[in-house]
Write an enzyme that holds these catalytic residues in place. Structure first.
Site, PDB file in Angstrom:
ATOM      1  N   SER A 238       0.787  -1.237   0.000  1.00  0.00           N
ATOM      2  CA  SER A 238       0.000   0.000   0.000  1.00  0.00           C
ATOM      3  C   SER A 238       0.817   1.284   0.000  1.00  0.00           C
ATOM      4  O   SER A 238       0.234   2.369  -0.125  1.00  0.00           O
ATOM      5  CB  SER A 238      -0.954   0.011   1.202  1.00  0.00           C
ATOM      6  OG  SER A 238      -2.053  -0.839   0.964  1.00  0.00           O
TER       7      SER A 238
ATOM      8  N   LYS B  20       0.233   3.792  -2.763  1.00  0.00           N
ATOM      9  CA  LYS B  20      -0.738   4.880  -2.732  1.00  0.00           C
ATOM     10  C   LYS B  20      -0.082   6.253  -2.603  1.00  0.00           C
ATOM     11  O   LYS B  20      -0.732   7.275  -2.865  1.00  0.00           O
ATOM     12  CB  LYS B  20      -1.734   4.632  -1.608  1.00  0.00           C
ATOM     13  CG  LYS B  20      -2.628   3.424  -1.899  1.00  0.00           C
ATOM     14  CD  LYS B  20      -3.280   2.839  -0.672  1.00  0.00           C
ATOM     15  CE  LYS B  20      -4.054   1.580  -1.057  1.00  0.00           C
ATOM     16  NZ  LYS B  20      -4.405   0.744   0.080  1.00  0.00           N
TER      17      LYS B  20
ATOM     18  N   SER C 117      -6.259   3.441   4.117  1.00  0.00           N
ATOM     19  CA  SER C 117      -5.589   2.630   3.098  1.00  0.00           C
ATOM     20  C   SER C 117      -6.624   1.921   2.231  1.00  0.00           C
ATOM     21  O   SER C 117      -6.484   0.746   1.891  1.00  0.00           O
ATOM     22  CB  SER C 117      -4.634   1.601   3.731  1.00  0.00           C
ATOM     23  OG  SER C 117      -3.710   1.119   2.785  1.00  0.00           O
TER      24      SER C 117
ATOM     25  N   LYS D 288       3.120   6.805   4.956  1.00  0.00           N
ATOM     26  CA  LYS D 288       2.215   5.720   4.576  1.00  0.00           C
ATOM     27  C   LYS D 288       2.811   4.361   4.905  1.00  0.00           C
ATOM     28  O   LYS D 288       4.013   4.142   4.762  1.00  0.00           O
ATOM     29  CB  LYS D 288       1.933   5.786   3.063  1.00  0.00           C
ATOM     30  CG  LYS D 288       0.896   4.789   2.583  1.00  0.00           C
ATOM     31  CD  LYS D 288      -0.502   5.182   3.027  1.00  0.00           C
ATOM     32  CE  LYS D 288      -1.539   4.116   2.699  1.00  0.00           C
ATOM     33  NZ  LYS D 288      -1.450   2.936   3.575  1.00  0.00           N
TER      34      LYS D 288
END
Length: 494
Positions: free
Chosen positions: A59, A62, A119, A221
């Site tokens: 993730s 992203k 997320s 993140k």
């Protein structure tokens, strides 16, 4: 002779130490996971280990999704208030997700907040389609942006990081992306350090556990799939110094958080540095190429006590072995983490637009809305099932659930089989012959409170006329036990 013996002993000790170190590396391969610590303003490398090794981004993908979206806003292609519509393809993405049904409208601003905090894989898809018009066009823009920034070891296949063998990056490239976000979009820096979002009555916490726990942490993140392990791109600021830490392939959410805290603490020590005065630049690190390492067996193997997921905060993954010689540094990253005052309240997000907000309940599919209030046992089972499915789906390793076993009667026979002439016993006294109506369907009301209480497990439907003849039936006794006679009839489920 004394010198010879002393030399022999030293040689043997060195050999044993070398074998021990080699053995420890073989037994604990995750200690060699790629890590990188960089000064944000200069790009100078403070520490790095296999920073050019290919890895699945999960993730942290992203970050690029949001970078491309912010760049589109900067170029005037759309605004933060531009409404985006959830497509069927977006709604079909595996968790972690918001779960909105196709046709739901969200603004770009709200979608990006859901992407960075929750997320949400479905919202990353919505952002991609909304920015570029189609997913292939958006992925092409992601790869073109990566090439433009100098991320030579990175390739994207989707905007959310769900498992794909060709979705690859390196710690070096992710640090380049983090620097680009910091210096290309300073006006949006708060977007990457939101501790929680609030939608309706639900508060969803950021998976980046450094925020509001490590002093100075201010982004960015996390990421997790079974193949990547636990990834993290994080930033922290102390005084005029801002650092970027990248950790790929940690064994748990706790391990990546504590390891990042220790790395930051080292970096903020002015006298500390692996390279001393000859610190290389981020651009000096070479990407090695080749396939990405697969951590599925190590992270999601059958011996794991808890199902691996992005929300993992278990203490067994503590980075206790990641210690440093400097006496001013702690031996564990856990010592650096604390509960800090909230840096900001949960940020409210919503469906619909600023001027025409949509009812939140209408954004979810009908089948997902609860139709009745479950009991305590049902609630616990439902939560356990949902947690297992969510973790498996996010990692792309969900197994097909086994068929539910058919209920059995007390005599061990499967429900629905042809009833025998013997009474299906529940362990209570034989009951008197009842009229067919009272023993037929489960939709009728129970004949009495006593009969309802004594039913300890589901029984096969009793066929009218299947009355046993082997034993004479005693006459039904009146309810003699006060406890039984006073038992109220069960309340209907609501």
């Amino acid at each position: 002779m004394g010198d010879a013996r002393r030399g022999l002993c030293l040689g043997l000790a060195a050999a044993v130490l070398g074998v021990g170190l080699a053995g420890s590396l073989l037994v604990h391969p995750a200690q060699a996971n790629p890590v990188l610590l960089v000064e944000a303003d200069t790009g100078r490398v403070i520490e790095q280990k296999e920073a050019g090794r290919p890895w699945h981004p999960a993730s942290v993908t992203k970050l690029m999704t949001v970078y491309v979206a912010l760049n589109a806003v900067k170029n005037g292609r759309l605004t933060l208030d531009t409404p985006l519509t959830v497509s069927a393809a977006a709604a079909s993405q595996q968790p972690s997700k918001m779960g909105f049904k196709p046709g739901t409208v969200v603004t770009l601003d709200n979608a990006m907040k859901m992407v960075l905090v929750k997320s949400a894989n479905d919202m990353a898809w919505v952002v991609g389609e909304g920015v570029a018009g189609s997913m292939p066009a958006f992925v092409a823009e992601m790869n073109a942006t990566a090439a433009h920034l100098g991320m030579s070891g990175t390739h994207f296949e989707n905007p959310n990081g769900l498992p794909d063998p060709d979705q690859i990056t390196t710690a070096r490239d992710l640090a380049i992306l983090a620097r680009a976000i910091i210096y290309h979009f300073p006006e949006h820096e708060a977007l990457f350090r939101i501790p929680a979002i609030k939608i309706g009555k639900a508060v969803l916490r950021n998976y980046n556990r450094l925020i509001d726990r490590y002093p100075g942490a201010d982004g960015m993140k996390t990421g997790f799939v079974c193949g990547s392990g636990y990834n993290l791109v994080a930033t922290a600021t102390r005084g005029n110094k801002r650092l970027i830490a990248v950790i790929l392939g940690a064994r748990s959410g706790t391990a990546r958080t504590e390891q990042a805290a220790l790395m930051f603490e080292k970096g903020f020590q002015s006298s500390w540095g692996v390279f001393g005065a000859a610190q290389p630049l981020l651009s000096n690190i070479s990407n090695s190429g080749g396939p990405a390492y697969d951590m599925k067996a190590e992270v999601c193997g059958g011996k794991r006590a808890v199902t691996a997921s992005e929300a993992d905060d278990e203490s067994e993954g503590s980075s206790g072995g990641f210690a440093f010689a400097a006496p001013v540094l702690p031996k564990s990253g856990a010592e650096l983490l604390q509960t800090l005052p909230p840096s900001m309240p949960p940020v409210v997000v919503y469906v619909g637009t600023r001027n025409a907000p949509q009812d939140l309940a209408s954004a979810y599919p009908e089948e997902e809305k609860p139709k009745k209030k479950p009991g305590a046992k049902d609630t616990k089972q439902a939560k356990a099932s949902a947690g297992s499915e969510s973790a498996s789906a996010e990692s792309g390793d969900g197994a097909k659930p086994s068929a539910k076993p058919k209920p059995r009667t007390a005599d061990g026979k499967t429900a629905g089989s042809k009833p025998s002439t013997a009474t299906a016993s529940t362990g209570d006294e034989p009951k008197s012959a009842a009229k067919p109506k009272s023993a037929s369907t489960s939709g009728d009301k129970p004949a009495s409170g006593t009969a309802q209480k004594k039913q300890v497990q589901p029984q096969a439907p009793v066929t009218a006329g299947s009355v046993p003849a082997s034993k004479p039936k005693p006459k039904p006794k009146p309810a003699e036990t006060p406890a039984e006679s006073a038992a109220p009839a069960p309340k209907p489920a609501t």
